[in-house]
Write a protein that holds these residues in place. Structure first.
Motif, PDB file in Angstrom:
ATOM      1  N   VAL A  22       0.919  -1.118  -0.191  1.00 44.32           N
ATOM      2  CA  VAL A  22       0.028   0.184  -0.169  1.00 44.32           C
ATOM      3  C   VAL A  22       0.761   1.115  -0.023  1.00 44.32           C
ATOM      4  O   VAL A  22       1.761   1.171   0.938  1.00 44.32           O
ATOM      5  CB  VAL A  22      -0.930  -0.055   1.331  1.00 44.32           C
ATOM      6  N   HIS A  23       0.594   2.044  -0.948  1.00 38.66           N
ATOM      7  CA  HIS A  23       1.590   3.299  -0.986  1.00 38.66           C
ATOM      8  C   HIS A  23       0.742   4.438  -0.328  1.00 38.66           C
ATOM      9  O   HIS A  23      -0.012   5.109  -0.788  1.00 38.66           O
ATOM     10  CB  HIS A  23       1.748   3.890  -2.490  1.00 38.66           C
ATOM     11  N   ALA A  24       1.353   4.519   1.035  1.00 39.42           N
ATOM     12  CA  ALA A  24       0.689   5.408   1.741  1.00 39.42           C
ATOM     13  C   ALA A  24       1.071   7.012   1.390  1.00 39.42           C
ATOM     14  O   ALA A  24       0.216   7.907   1.694  1.00 39.42           O
ATOM     15  CB  ALA A  24       0.987   5.397   3.310  1.00 39.42           C
ATOM     16  N   LEU A  25       2.367   7.089   1.107  1.00 41.51           N
ATOM     17  CA  LEU A  25       2.739   8.471   0.228  1.00 41.51           C
ATOM     18  C   LEU A  25       3.314   8.041  -0.815  1.00 41.51           C
ATOM     19  O   LEU A  25       4.029   7.153  -0.895  1.00 41.51           O
ATOM     20  CB  LEU A  25       3.695   9.047   1.525  1.00 41.51           C
ATOM     21  N   ASP A  26       3.020   8.941  -1.840  1.00 36.54           N
ATOM     22  CA  ASP A  26       3.536   8.645  -3.137  1.00 36.54           C
ATOM     23  C   ASP A  26       4.174   9.914  -3.962  1.00 36.54           C
ATOM     24  O   ASP A  26       3.458  10.708  -4.533  1.00 36.54           O
ATOM     25  CB  ASP A  26       2.312   8.322  -3.959  1.00 36.54           C
ATOM     26  N   GLY A  27       5.243  10.270  -3.320  1.00 33.49           N
ATOM     27  CA  GLY A  27       6.148  11.373  -3.999  1.00 33.49           C
ATOM     28  C   GLY A  27       5.834  12.741  -3.566  1.00 33.49           C
ATOM     29  O   GLY A  27       5.414  13.681  -4.486  1.00 33.49           O
ATOM     30  N   VAL A  28       5.783  12.698  -2.140  1.00 33.11           N
ATOM     31  CA  VAL A  28       5.191  13.894  -1.857  1.00 33.11           C
ATOM     32  C   VAL A  28       6.266  15.071  -1.654  1.00 33.11           C
ATOM     33  O   VAL A  28       7.179  14.975  -0.952  1.00 33.11           O
ATOM     34  CB  VAL A  28       4.412  13.817  -0.152  1.00 33.11           C
ATOM     35  N   ASP A  29       6.131  16.439  -1.854  1.00 35.29           N
ATOM     36  CA  ASP A  29       7.020  17.376  -2.086  1.00 35.29           C
ATOM     37  C   ASP A  29       6.125  18.524  -1.143  1.00 35.29           C
ATOM     38  O   ASP A  29       5.051  18.581  -1.639  1.00 35.29           O
ATOM     39  CB  ASP A  29       7.405  17.893  -3.545  1.00 35.29           C
ATOM     40  N   LEU A  30       6.901  19.005  -0.266  1.00 37.37           N
ATOM     41  CA  LEU A  30       6.199  19.808   0.553  1.00 37.37           C
ATOM     42  C   LEU A  30       6.956  20.731   1.369  1.00 37.37           C
ATOM     43  O   LEU A  30       8.011  20.081   1.968  1.00 37.37           O
ATOM     44  CB  LEU A  30       5.236  19.277   1.742  1.00 37.37           C
ATOM     45  N   ASP A  31       6.759  22.247   1.409  1.00 33.05           N
ATOM     46  CA  ASP A  31       7.627  23.043   2.503  1.00 33.05           C
ATOM     47  C   ASP A  31       6.589  23.526   3.484  1.00 33.05           C
ATOM     48  O   ASP A  31       5.588  23.825   3.014  1.00 33.05           O
ATOM     49  CB  ASP A  31       7.911  24.096   1.512  1.00 33.05           C
ATOM     50  N   ILE A  32       6.996  23.573   4.655  1.00 31.26           N
ATOM     51  CA  ILE A  32       6.373  24.083   5.849  1.00 31.26           C
ATOM     52  C   ILE A  32       7.169  25.514   6.298  1.00 31.26           C
ATOM     53  O   ILE A  32       8.432  25.179   6.554  1.00 31.26           O
ATOM     54  CB  ILE A  32       6.049  23.183   6.999  1.00 31.26           C
ATOM     55  N   HIS A  33       6.502  26.514   6.400  1.00 32.95           N
ATOM     56  CA  HIS A  33       7.297  27.823   6.789  1.00 32.95           C
ATOM     57  C   HIS A  33       6.882  28.087   7.998  1.00 32.95           C
ATOM     58  O   HIS A  33       6.111  27.690   8.511  1.00 32.95           O
ATOM     59  CB  HIS A  33       7.026  28.823   5.609  1.00 32.95           C
ATOM     60  N   ARG A  34       7.853  29.024   8.733  1.00 29.46           N
ATOM     61  CA  ARG A  34       7.637  29.433   9.989  1.00 29.46           C
ATOM     62  C   ARG A  34       6.309  30.091  10.121  1.00 29.46           C
ATOM     63  O   ARG A  34       6.272  31.025   9.306  1.00 29.46           O
ATOM     64  CB  ARG A  34       8.888  30.255  10.418  1.00 29.46           C
ATOM     65  N   GLY A  35       5.556  30.041  10.941  1.00 25.63           N
ATOM     66  CA  GLY A  35       4.322  30.836  11.287  1.00 25.63           C
ATOM     67  C   GLY A  35       3.221  30.289  10.373  1.00 25.63           C
ATOM     68  O   GLY A  35       2.233  30.781  10.250  1.00 25.63           O
ATOM     69  N   ASP A  36       3.268  29.445   9.647  1.00 28.06           N
ATOM     70  CA  ASP A  36       2.259  28.550   9.070  1.00 28.06           C
ATOM     71  C   ASP A  36       1.202  28.022   9.918  1.00 28.06           C
ATOM     72  O   ASP A  36       1.437  27.586  11.028  1.00 28.06           O
ATOM     73  CB  ASP A  36       2.776  27.390   8.133  1.00 28.06           C
ATOM     74  N   PHE A  37       0.000  28.176   9.449  1.00 31.09           N
ATOM     75  CA  PHE A  37      -1.165  27.711  10.224  1.00 31.09           C
ATOM     76  C   PHE A  37      -1.974  26.752   9.091  1.00 31.09           C
ATOM     77  O   PHE A  37      -2.812  27.189   8.431  1.00 31.09           O
ATOM     78  CB  PHE A  37      -2.068  28.711  10.769  1.00 31.09           C
ATOM     79  N   ALA A  38      -1.152  25.558   9.053  1.00 25.63           N
ATOM     80  CA  ALA A  38      -1.757  24.807   7.844  1.00 25.63           C
ATOM     81  C   ALA A  38      -2.638  23.537   8.239  1.00 25.63           C
ATOM     82  O   ALA A  38      -2.207  22.736   9.464  1.00 25.63           O
ATOM     83  CB  ALA A  38      -0.687  24.127   7.074  1.00 25.63           C
ATOM     84  N   THR A  39      -3.679  23.094   7.451  1.00 30.09           N
ATOM     85  CA  THR A  39      -4.310  21.914   7.546  1.00 30.09           C
ATOM     86  C   THR A  39      -3.834  21.079   6.623  1.00 30.09           C
ATOM     87  O   THR A  39      -3.813  21.395   5.517  1.00 30.09           O
ATOM     88  CB  THR A  39      -5.788  22.266   7.797  1.00 30.09           C
ATOM     89  N   LEU A  40      -3.918  19.864   6.865  1.00 25.70           N
ATOM     90  CA  LEU A  40      -3.788  18.661   5.905  1.00 25.70           C
ATOM     91  C   LEU A  40      -4.993  18.010   6.056  1.00 25.70           C
ATOM     92  O   LEU A  40      -5.372  17.327   6.824  1.00 25.70           O
ATOM     93  CB  LEU A  40      -2.602  17.856   6.848  1.00 25.70           C
ATOM     94  N   ALA A  41      -5.521  18.152   4.784  1.00 23.27           N
ATOM     95  CA  ALA A  41      -6.982  17.551   4.943  1.00 23.27           C
ATOM     96  C   ALA A  41      -6.981  16.352   3.665  1.00 23.27           C
ATOM     97  O   ALA A  41      -6.170  16.327   2.805  1.00 23.27           O
ATOM     98  CB  ALA A  41      -7.951  18.543   4.560  1.00 23.27           C
ATOM     99  N   GLY A  42      -8.082  15.530   3.689  1.00 28.85           N
ATOM    100  CA  GLY A  42      -8.321  14.569   2.928  1.00 28.85           C
ATOM    101  C   GLY A  42      -8.976  13.503   3.595  1.00 28.85           C
ATOM    102  O   GLY A  42      -9.041  13.111   4.803  1.00 28.85           O
ATOM    103  N   PRO A  43      -9.367  12.611   2.584  1.00 26.68           N
ATOM    104  CA  PRO A  43     -10.369  11.532   3.286  1.00 26.68           C
ATOM    105  C   PRO A  43      -9.527  10.469   4.136  1.00 26.68           C
ATOM    106  O   PRO A  43      -8.270  10.185   4.099  1.00 26.68           O
ATOM    107  CB  PRO A  43     -10.915  10.730   2.130  1.00 26.68           C
ATOM    108  N   SER A  44     -10.030   9.472   4.867  1.00 26.27           N
ATOM    109  CA  SER A  44      -9.139   8.641   5.495  1.00 26.27           C
ATOM    110  C   SER A  44      -8.588   7.791   4.728  1.00 26.27           C
ATOM    111  O   SER A  44      -9.031   7.431   3.309  1.00 26.27           O
ATOM    112  CB  SER A  44     -10.125   7.463   6.374  1.00 26.27           C
ATOM    113  N   GLY A  45      -7.308   7.427   4.978  1.00 23.44           N
ATOM    114  CA  GLY A  45      -6.266   6.723   4.012  1.00 23.44           C
ATOM    115  C   GLY A  45      -5.751   7.437   3.013  1.00 23.44           C
ATOM    116  O   GLY A  45      -4.928   7.090   2.048  1.00 23.44           O
ATOM    117  N   SER A  46      -5.819   8.920   3.192  1.00 21.74           N
ATOM    118  CA  SER A  46      -5.280   9.632   2.213  1.00 21.74           C
ATOM    119  C   SER A  46      -3.681   9.901   2.347  1.00 21.74           C
ATOM    120  O   SER A  46      -2.907  10.376   1.447  1.00 21.74           O
ATOM    121  CB  SER A  46      -5.923  10.773   1.964  1.00 21.74           C
TER     122      SER A  46
END
Lengths: 229, 408
Positions: A22-46
C-alpha cells in the motif's frame, strides 16, 4: 526566499510487500514555513497521518527526505530523533495521550523534566502554559477528572511548553463536540497569530479547516492541492 | 521523576497491585516462617543431641576421633582445661575417660561404652542427668556406681541397686575388672545411647582402667552452641598450642550434620519452586501491564522520551512492587516467628521421630537475618534481574507502531 522550516522531497511510504503493498505516500513534496497555520486535509487513508509521522520524525520514509531546520532526518540516529522530537516538535493527538497518573500541571511539566529544566523554571513555565490555554486553577486536577476539551487543552499546553519549532496535531478535534472544537481552534489560531507558533493539523473536519490559512489537500498519498487564504 | 512516576504507575490498578503484593507478601511470609522454623529445629536438634552427651566441643588427641582408644590420652589436660575456661563464651569444662567393656549380670552380658565422668562437673556440660528415668545421676562422692541407658539395663535384666560386673582392657593393656552398683537408669529416647552407653565416676574409672590420672577428652560448653562456635578459633588455637585437636559439633555429631544438610537440600527445592512461581506471577502481571500500556509508551516516545528511560521506569515499577511485597512479607513473617518463638509449634505426630534426635515435639522457630532476608532477597533479586524482559520489549518499540498497537 526564506528557508522552509520543514521540507519534504519525494517522500514515499510503502506498507507491505508485493501485491499487498500500500502506497501511503507517493512522491510528496512539501515545504512548511515558520508561522504557517496549515491543515492537512483529505479522506481516511489519504496519507495525512503518515505524512505527519514523517514530519514529526516518528517514522521513516521508504524513500525521499525530510529536513527540519535544514537537518536531514535520514542521517539521524534513533536517540537523535528522540532528542529532535523533544526539543523541536510538539505533538497533539486525537486521544490526548496524557499520563493519567499525573496532574494537569505535572503532565505539562513532564516534557520540561525530560529537557532537564530546573524545578522552579519548570513550574513557572508549565503554569504559564496552562494559563495560556485557559486552564488556570485546574493545575492539580488529574486528566480523568476533566472534560475532553480540557484534556486536549492540556495536550496543547504540553506541546507548547517546550517552545518547539513546530506543533503537529493529528485529528485534535475528533473526540470533541462542536463548541469545544471551536474553542480549541480559536486557541490554536490565537497562539499562531500572537506567538508565531507553526501548526500543521491533520483533519477532515471542515470546522478546523475554516480556521487555517493554508489548506493542503491529500488524496491517495499525493498532495492534490496546496492553497493559501 | 522516574521514581515518582513509577510509584504512581503501580497504583493505577489498585486491585491488581494489591493482589500482586498479597501473593508476594504471603509467599515471603511463609518462607520466612518456614525457614525460621527449620533453623529452630536444627538448633534444637544440634543442641539437644550435643547437650545430651557430647557437649558443644571436645579436646581430644588428634587420632582419638577416628580411633577412640583408651591409650590416646590427652596431654597437658589441666592446662587445656584452664585455658579453655578463660575463653569468652566457654562456661564449663569436664574431663572424661572412656573405654569399651563387657558388662555382665549373671549369665547375661553385653558390650557397652563406659565413660568416666566427674559427677560435679559433668552436669555443667551435658544434660544426661535430666534424662534419668529411675534412680539418680552420679553424685560427688560416688565410688563404685554406674548409670546406664534403659535399653542396656533391660537387656542385662538389671534393676536399681543391682551389681554389674565389668570386664575390659585398661590403659597400657592391663585388665580392667570391677563390680559396680546401678544407681540410675536414663532414657534419652535415642536407642543407641540407651542401649550402649554407661557413665561411672572418673576417679573409679581411673583406678579400674589404670589411667594414672590421665583422661581422654575435655568436654566444653557455653550458654549456647553459638557461643562455642564463636569461640571456636580460640579453642582451636589452644588445642594447637598443646598438640591436641579441638572437635566442633559437626565432627562430634556428623550424622546430625548430614541430616541437616540433606533436609536443607530437599527443602531448597520447595523454596526454589515457590520463588520461581512468585517471580513469574509478578513478571507476568507486569508484562501484561506493559502490553496494555504500549500505546501510552508510544505517546511518551513521540514526546521525546527515550525508550531506555521508559524501560527504566517500568523496571522501577517492578522493583517497587517486589520491595514492597517482600517488605510486607518480612514484617508479617517476623511477627509470626516472634509469636511462635514464645509459644512454640507443636508436632505431636512427629514426637517419636524427633525424640531420636533429641528434639522435643514442640519446636520454637528462630528468627535470624538468614531466615528473614534470604528468600525475600532472592525474590527481589530475581525480579530485578528478570525485569530485563519487559525492558527489552520497550527498547524495541517504535513510536508509530506502539501508538497503533492499541488501535489508535
Amino acid at each position: 526566499m526564506m528557508q522552509a522550516l520543514v521540507t519534504c522531497r519525494g517522500l514515499t511510504k510503502v506498507f507491505g510487500k508485493g501485491e499487498l503493498a500500500v502506497h501511503a505516500l507517493d512522491g510528496v513534496d512539501l515545504d512548511i514555513h515558520r508561522g504557517d497555520f496549515a491543515t492537512l486535509a483529505g479522506p481516511s487513508g489519504s496519507g495525512k497521518t503518515t505524512l505527519l509521522n514523517m514530519i514529526g520524525a516518528l517514522d521513516k520514509p521508504t524513500s525521499g527526505e525530510v529536513t527540519i531546520e535544514g537537518t536531514p532526518l535520514s542521517t539521524m540516529s534513533k536517540a537523535a530523533l528522540s532528542e529532535l522530537r523533544l526539543e523541536k516538535i510538539g505533538f497533539i493527538f486525537q486521544a490526548y495521550n496524557l499520563i493519567p497518573v499525573l496532574s494537569a500541571l505535572e503532565n505539562v511539566e513532564f516534557v520540561l523534566q525530560l529537557q532537564h529544566v530546573g524545578a522552579a523554571e519548570r513550574r513557572e513555565r508549565a503554569t504559564a502554559a496552562l494559563h495560556e490555554v485557559g486552564l488556570a486553577g485546574m493545575e492539580s486536577r488529574r486528566p480523568s477528572a476533566m472534560s475532553g476539551g480540557q484534556q486536549q487543552r492540556i495536550a496543547v499546553a504540553r506541546a507548547l511548553v517546550s517552545r518547539p519549532s513546530i506543533v503537529l496535531a493529528d485529528e485534535p478535534t475528533a473526540n470533541l463536540d462542536s463548541t469545544t472544537t471551536a474553542e480549541l481552534m480559536e486557541l490554536m489560531s490565537r497562539l499562531n497569530r500572537d506567538n508565531g507558533i507553526t501548526f500543521v493539523i491533520g483533519t477532515h473536519d471542515p470546522r478546523v479547516m475554516a480556521h487555517s490559512q493554508r489548506h493542503i489537500e491529500m488524496i491517495d498519498g499525493k498532495i492534490e492541492s496546496d492553497t493559501n487564504d | 521523576m522516574l521514581a515518582s512516576l513509577a510509584w504512581r504507575n503501580i497504583w493505577r490498578q489498585p486491585v491488581r497491585t494489591g493482589l500482586s503484593l498479597l501473593s508476594m507478601a504471603l509467599a515471603a511470609m511463609l518462607m520466612v516462617f518456614i525457614m525460621s522454623l527449620q533453623l529452630g529445629v536444627y538448633d534444637t536438634m544440634k543442641t539437644g543431641a550435643l547437650r545430651l552427651f557430647d557437649g558443644f566441643g571436645q579436646f581430644q588427641m588428634p587420632d582419638y576421633l577416628e580411633d577412640p582408644d583408651i591409650e590416646h590420652t590427652l596431654i597437658n589436660a589441666d592446662a587445656i582445661a584452664q585455658a579453655a575456661l578463660q575463653v569468652d563464651g566457654v562456661t564449663a569444662q569436664s574431663p572424661r575417660a572412656g573405654s569399651f567393656a563387657i558388662l555382665a549380670n549373671g549369665d547375661i552380658s553385653f558390650a557397652a561404652a563406659v565413660i568416666g565422668v566427674d559427677p560435679a562437673l559433668e552436669p555443667g556440660v551435658t544434660s544426661l542427668g535430666s534424662s534419668i528415668e529411675q534412680g539418680r545421676f552420679l553424685q560427688p562422692g560416688d565410688d563404685a556406681a554406674i548409670v546406664m541407658g534403659i535399653g542396656l539395663a533391660r537387656n542385662l535384666d538389671l534393676e536399681l541397686g543391682d551389681g554389674v560386673t565389668m570386664l575390659g582392657t585398661g590403659n597400657n593393656g592391663s585388665v580392667a575388672a570391677d563390680v559396680l552398683t546401678l544407681v540410675g537408669i536414663f532414657d534419652t529416647g535415642i536407642p543407641m545411647l540407651d542401649r550402649q552407653f554407661t557413665q561411672m565416676p572418673l576417679s573409679r574409672f581411673d583406678e579400674t582402667f589404670g589411667m594414672q590420672g590421665n583422661i581422654n577428652t575435655i568436654v566444653v560448653s557455653g550458654e549456647n552452641l553459638s557461643a562455642i562456635l564463636s569461640a571456636e578459633p580460640q579453642l582451636r588455637a589452644i588445642a594447637a598450642q598443646n598438640g591436641v585437636a579441638f572437635r566442633n559439633w559437626e565432627e562430634l555429631q556428623p550424622t546430625v550434620k548430614q541430616m541437616i544438610d540433606l533436609d536443607i537440600s530437599t527443602s531448597m527445592l520447595t523454596y526454589i519452586t515457590m520463588i520461581v512461581l512468585v517471580v513469574f506471577i509478578i513478571l507476568n502481571t507486569l508484562y501484561m501491564s506493559v502490553l496494555e500500556r504500549t500505546r501510552e509508551f508510544g505517546g511518551l516516545m513521540a514526546m521525546g522520551m527515550r525508550p531506555g528511560l521508559i524501560g527504566r521506569m517500568v523496571w522501577l515499577e517492578l522493583l517497587f512492587l517486589a520491595l514492597l511485597g517482600n517488605g510486607i512479607g518480612i514484617l508479617l513473617g517476623s511477627t509470626l516467628v516472634t509469636i511462635f518463638a514464645n509459644v512454640g509449634v507443636s508436632f505431636p505426630a512427629m514426637a517419636e521421630v524427633f525424640a531420636q534426635w533429641g528434639v522435643p515435639a514442640v519446636v520454637y522457630p528462630m528468627l535470624s537475618p538468614l531466615s528473614m532476608f534470604l528468600a525475600p532477597g532472592v525474590i527481589v533479586t530475581a525480579i530485578a534481574v528478570l525485569g530485563f524482559i519487559p525492558f527489552r520489549r520497550i527498547l524495541r518499540l517504535e513510536p508509530v507502531s506502539a501508538m497503533a498497537e492499541a488501535g489508535t
